[in-house]
Write an enzyme that holds these catalytic residues in place. Structure first.
Site, PDB file in Angstrom:
ATOM      1  N   PHE A  11     -20.524  24.329   7.365  1.00  0.00           N
ATOM      2  CA  PHE A  11     -20.857  22.910   7.146  1.00  0.00           C
ATOM      3  C   PHE A  11     -21.001  22.568   5.651  1.00  0.00           C
ATOM      4  CE2 PHE A  11     -24.952  20.242   7.015  1.00  0.00           C
ATOM      5  CZ  PHE A  11     -24.270  19.046   6.846  1.00  0.00           C
ATOM      6  N   LYS A  38     -16.375  34.874   7.273  1.00  0.00           N
ATOM      7  CA  LYS A  38     -16.104  35.717   8.449  1.00  0.00           C
ATOM      8  C   LYS A  38     -15.595  34.916   9.644  1.00  0.00           C
ATOM      9  CE  LYS A  38     -18.704  39.069  11.270  1.00  0.00           C
ATOM     10  NZ  LYS A  38     -20.064  39.550  11.571  1.00  0.00           N
ATOM     11  N   THR A 102     -26.565  39.696   8.046  1.00  0.00           N
ATOM     12  CA  THR A 102     -25.800  38.826   7.142  1.00  0.00           C
ATOM     13  C   THR A 102     -26.662  38.319   5.985  1.00  0.00           C
ATOM     14  OG1 THR A 102     -24.148  38.132   8.735  1.00  0.00           O
ATOM     15  CG2 THR A 102     -24.668  36.558   7.009  1.00  0.00           C
ATOM     16  N   THR A 127     -33.156  27.749   1.227  1.00  0.00           N
ATOM     17  CA  THR A 127     -33.667  26.645   2.036  1.00  0.00           C
ATOM     18  C   THR A 127     -35.147  26.389   1.776  1.00  0.00           C
ATOM     19  OG1 THR A 127     -34.272  26.137   4.330  1.00  0.00           O
ATOM     20  CG2 THR A 127     -33.862  28.410   3.869  1.00  0.00           C
ATOM     21  N   ASP A 128     -35.590  25.165   2.030  1.00  0.00           N
ATOM     22  CA  ASP A 128     -37.019  24.844   1.914  1.00  0.00           C
ATOM     23  C   ASP A 128     -37.849  25.592   2.961  1.00  0.00           C
ATOM     24  OD1 ASP A 128     -36.170  23.396   4.163  1.00  0.00           O
ATOM     25  OD2 ASP A 128     -36.972  21.463   3.488  1.00  0.00           O
ATOM     26  N   GLU A 129     -37.182  26.094   4.016  1.00  0.00           N
ATOM     27  CA  GLU A 129     -37.930  26.737   5.100  1.00  0.00           C
ATOM     28  C   GLU A 129     -38.654  28.004   4.647  1.00  0.00           C
ATOM     29  OE1 GLU A 129     -36.186  26.806   8.958  1.00  0.00           O
ATOM     30  OE2 GLU A 129     -34.802  25.180   8.491  1.00  0.00           O
ATOM     31  N   TYR A 153     -35.254  33.420  10.886  1.00  0.00           N
ATOM     32  CA  TYR A 153     -34.268  32.832   9.965  1.00  0.00           C
ATOM     33  C   TYR A 153     -34.864  32.676   8.578  1.00  0.00           C
ATOM     34  CZ  TYR A 153     -31.871  29.089   7.424  1.00  0.00           C
ATOM     35  OH  TYR A 153     -31.268  28.352   6.434  1.00  0.00           O
ATOM     36  N   LYS A 157     -34.013  34.528   4.912  1.00  0.00           N
ATOM     37  CA  LYS A 157     -33.609  33.795   3.705  1.00  0.00           C
ATOM     38  C   LYS A 157     -34.588  34.098   2.556  1.00  0.00           C
ATOM     39  CE  LYS A 157     -30.690  31.184   3.250  1.00  0.00           C
ATOM     40  NZ  LYS A 157     -29.246  31.328   2.892  1.00  0.00           N
ATOM     41  N   PRO A 208     -32.550  16.537  23.895  1.00  0.00           N
ATOM     42  CA  PRO A 208     -33.784  17.319  24.073  1.00  0.00           C
ATOM     43  C   PRO A 208     -34.649  17.310  22.820  1.00  0.00           C
ATOM     44  CG  PRO A 208     -31.934  18.789  23.610  1.00  0.00           C
ATOM     45  CD  PRO A 208     -31.392  17.386  23.531  1.00  0.00           C
ATOM     46  N   TYR A 210     -38.031  18.395  20.879  1.00  0.00           N
ATOM     47  CA  TYR A 210     -39.052  19.448  20.950  1.00  0.00           C
ATOM     48  C   TYR A 210     -40.478  18.895  20.856  1.00  0.00           C
ATOM     49  CZ  TYR A 210     -35.982  23.534  20.283  1.00  0.00           C
ATOM     50  OH  TYR A 210     -35.066  24.532  20.427  1.00  0.00           O
ATOM     51  N   ARG A 217     -39.236  16.346   8.598  1.00  0.00           N
ATOM     52  CA  ARG A 217     -38.244  17.009   7.752  1.00  0.00           C
ATOM     53  C   ARG A 217     -37.861  16.076   6.611  1.00  0.00           C
ATOM     54  NH1 ARG A 217     -40.282  20.452  10.188  1.00  0.00           N
ATOM     55  NH2 ARG A 217     -39.359  21.984  11.603  1.00  0.00           N
ATOM     56  N   ASN A 252     -39.038  13.986  13.687  1.00  0.00           N
ATOM     57  CA  ASN A 252     -37.873  14.116  14.578  1.00  0.00           C
ATOM     58  C   ASN A 252     -37.806  12.934  15.547  1.00  0.00           C
ATOM     59  OD1 ASN A 252     -37.054  16.485  13.401  1.00  0.00           O
ATOM     60  ND2 ASN A 252     -38.066  17.801  14.915  1.00  0.00           N
TER      61      ASN A 252
HETATM   62  P1  NAD Z   1     -23.207  27.122   8.768  1.00  0.00           P
HETATM   63  O1  NAD Z   1     -23.835  27.930   9.854  1.00  0.00           O
HETATM   64  O2  NAD Z   1     -22.571  25.820   9.089  1.00  0.00           O
HETATM   65  O3  NAD Z   1     -22.092  27.988   8.019  1.00  0.00           O
HETATM   66  C1  NAD Z   1     -22.279  29.345   7.703  1.00  0.00           C
HETATM   67  C2  NAD Z   1     -20.934  29.897   7.276  1.00  0.00           C
HETATM   68  O4  NAD Z   1     -21.116  31.278   6.896  1.00  0.00           O
HETATM   69  C3  NAD Z   1     -19.881  29.894   8.402  1.00  0.00           C
HETATM   70  O5  NAD Z   1     -18.640  29.452   7.897  1.00  0.00           O
HETATM   71  C4  NAD Z   1     -19.806  31.358   8.831  1.00  0.00           C
HETATM   72  O6  NAD Z   1     -18.537  31.728   9.349  1.00  0.00           O
HETATM   73  C5  NAD Z   1     -20.122  32.064   7.521  1.00  0.00           C
HETATM   74  N1  NAD Z   1     -20.666  33.418   7.740  1.00  0.00           N
HETATM   75  C6  NAD Z   1     -21.695  33.754   8.577  1.00  0.00           C
HETATM   76  N2  NAD Z   1     -21.894  35.099   8.533  1.00  0.00           N
HETATM   77  C7  NAD Z   1     -20.983  35.591   7.646  1.00  0.00           C
HETATM   78  C8  NAD Z   1     -20.695  36.909   7.156  1.00  0.00           C
HETATM   79  N3  NAD Z   1     -21.377  37.982   7.592  1.00  0.00           N
HETATM   80  N4  NAD Z   1     -19.704  37.050   6.254  1.00  0.00           N
HETATM   81  C9  NAD Z   1     -18.994  35.978   5.807  1.00  0.00           C
HETATM   82  N5  NAD Z   1     -19.217  34.714   6.249  1.00  0.00           N
HETATM   83  C10 NAD Z   1     -20.207  34.537   7.144  1.00  0.00           C
HETATM   84  O7  NAD Z   1     -24.365  26.965   7.673  1.00  0.00           O
HETATM   85  P2  NAD Z   1     -24.686  25.730   6.714  1.00  0.00           P
HETATM   86  O8  NAD Z   1     -25.562  24.786   7.425  1.00  0.00           O
HETATM   87  O9  NAD Z   1     -23.431  25.274   6.070  1.00  0.00           O
HETATM   88  O10 NAD Z   1     -25.585  26.476   5.626  1.00  0.00           O
HETATM   89  C11 NAD Z   1     -25.012  27.059   4.465  1.00  0.00           C
HETATM   90  C12 NAD Z   1     -26.115  27.678   3.632  1.00  0.00           C
HETATM   91  O11 NAD Z   1     -27.067  26.671   3.265  1.00  0.00           O
HETATM   92  C13 NAD Z   1     -26.915  28.756   4.358  1.00  0.00           C
HETATM   93  O12 NAD Z   1     -27.170  29.796   3.451  1.00  0.00           O
HETATM   94  C14 NAD Z   1     -28.189  28.050   4.780  1.00  0.00           C
HETATM   95  O13 NAD Z   1     -29.264  28.967   4.854  1.00  0.00           O
HETATM   96  C15 NAD Z   1     -28.365  27.066   3.650  1.00  0.00           C
HETATM   97  N6  NAD Z   1     -29.107  25.822   3.989  1.00  0.00           N
HETATM   98  C16 NAD Z   1     -28.754  25.083   5.072  1.00  0.00           C
HETATM   99  C17 NAD Z   1     -29.449  23.896   5.338  1.00  0.00           C
HETATM  100  C18 NAD Z   1     -29.095  23.016   6.532  1.00  0.00           C
HETATM  101  O14 NAD Z   1     -29.833  22.070   6.808  1.00  0.00           O
HETATM  102  N7  NAD Z   1     -27.992  23.255   7.210  1.00  0.00           N
HETATM  103  C19 NAD Z   1     -30.493  23.490   4.501  1.00  0.00           C
HETATM  104  C20 NAD Z   1     -30.810  24.270   3.400  1.00  0.00           C
HETATM  105  C21 NAD Z   1     -30.107  25.435   3.149  1.00  0.00           C
END
Ligand code: NAD
Length: 325
Positions: A11, A38, A102, A127-129, A153, A157, A208, A210, A217, A252
């Site tokens: 994403f 991956k 991972t 992440t802020d989490e 999770y 992180k 759904p 929670y 958030r 939420n």
């Molecule tokens: P996502 O789950 O949409 O995408 C993760 C991507 O990483 C996917 O394309 C997946 O194929 C790839 N991946 C997973 N395991 C892998 C591995 N072992 N080797 C290579 N590629 C691998 O995640 P996202 O929401 O785009 O989040 C991206 C980053 O931002 C993450 O590190 C997440 O912790 C961080 N983040 C996300 C949010 C949120 O609200 N989504 C907020 C803050 C931080």
């Protein structure tokens, strides 16, 4: 200049890649981007379709835990932007092994290879989490806040954040850590609250919610999140952490009601379900540091960002329907 983007088919990573290739980040307008991903359930080559023909983009399918592949991919790279992760809290509660593998081992593998090949900058996207949970009325988190993660999770992180900062101090790798807040926008896998609820409602299915729905958030549009990361990649000081927040704190329940309004349906579409285990009550970010040092400000308003996001899901059933099946 060569940039390796891990998780660039997910994403947020794919948004960063599309924006970089389209020239939205001035410092990287000529850079070659190597996406290392991956393609887990969350990774999708279709997320890069808009820039797939660019001679500046190369896609490598593979695992960030694969030492040999990571070593080869990072050779000659000047910048690594590390998005790849297992990212969904609920999945980490059901089973945390992939998260540890991972998010911790994968980050360690990348940090080792980056140190060996003398990468000029390593941006670890977090992440802020990792900060844990706030109660209403408590001040938003600044970067010096202690890490008190509550889910597998966020613990994975936080571990990766500490490793990345330790590798900076021990081996001198120029690492920056970004901590983004809850991100929304197009191309988000329909398991997270906004895309799950929007796609359910587009299919006339209930959503759904929670617990009591009062978890707060700090909402951040993906475009703002990626711009914050690009600013840190260009100008962030090695060894430093930067919060990237959106400044729109909502429960939420408020998010859900706004979605119902947008889609013209009533409260009967909400189904209250038992709360998530250890559900963090409130996240809120202090963005004074990144604003003061790097000129970051969120630019996409919640109303505009949400309207466009709903519009994108309504227009791209071919993207999300197969994922929901
Ligand atoms: P996502 O789950 O949409 O995408 C993760 C991507 O990483 C996917 O394309 C997946 O194929 C790839 N991946 C997973 N395991 C892998 C591995 N072992 N080797 C290579 N590629 C691998 O995640 P996202 O929401 O785009 O989040 C991206 C980053 O931002 C993450 O590190 C997440 O912790 C961080 N983040 C996300 C949010 C949120 O609200 N989504 C907020 C803050 C931080």
């Amino acid at each position: 200049m060569r940039i390796v983007v891990t998780g660039g088919a997910g994403f947020i990573g794919s948004h960063f890649v599309r924006q970089a290739i389209k020239g939205h980040y001035p410092g990287f307008s000529d850079a070659e981007l190597v996406v290392l991903d991956k393609l887990t359930y969350a990774g999708n080559r279709a997320n890069l379709a808009a820039v797939a023909d660019s001679p500046r983009l190369r896609f490598v399918e593979g695992d960030i835990c694969d030492e040999r592949l990571v070593g080869e991919s990072l050779r000659g790279a000047e910048l690594v932007v590390h998005f790849a992760a297992e990212s969904h809290v609920d999945r980490s509660i059901a089973g945390a092994e992939d998260f540890i593998r991972t998010n911790v081992l994968g980050t360690h593998t990348l940090l080792n290879a980056a140190t060996e090949s003398g990468v000029g900058k390593f941006v670890h996207v977090s992440t802020d989490e990792v900060y844990g949970s706030l109660e209403g009325g408590e001040a938003p988190w600044a970067e010096e806040e202690a890490l008190k993660p509550n889910s597998p999770y966020s613990a994975s992180k936080a571990s990766a954040d500490l490793l990345a900062l330790a590798v900076h101090r021990t081996h001198g790798l120029p690492v920056c850590v970004t901590r983004g807040s809850n991100t929304y926008g197009p191309h988000q896998y329909p398991e997270k609250i906004i895309p799950l609820f929007v796609t359910n409602l587009l299919d006339a299915r209930k959503v759904p919610l929670y617990g009591d729905g009062e978890n707060v958030r700090d909402w951040l549009h993906v475009d703002d999140h990626c711009r914050g990361i690009a600013l840190v990649a260009e100008g962030g000081k090695p060894g430093e952490v930067y919060n990237v927040g959106g400044g729109t704190e909502l429960t939420n329940r408020e998010v859900t009601h706004r979605l119902l309004e947008f889609l013209g349906v009533d409260q009967s579409m909400v189904e209250y379900v038992p709360d998530r285990k250890a559900h963090d009550r409130r996240y809120a970010m202090d963005i004074t540091k990144i604003s003061g040092q790097l000129g970051y400000q969120p630019a996409v308003t919640w109303e505009k960002g949400l309207a466009e996001t709903i519009g994108w899901y309504a227009a791209h059933r071919e993207w999300w329907e197969p994922l929901k099946q």
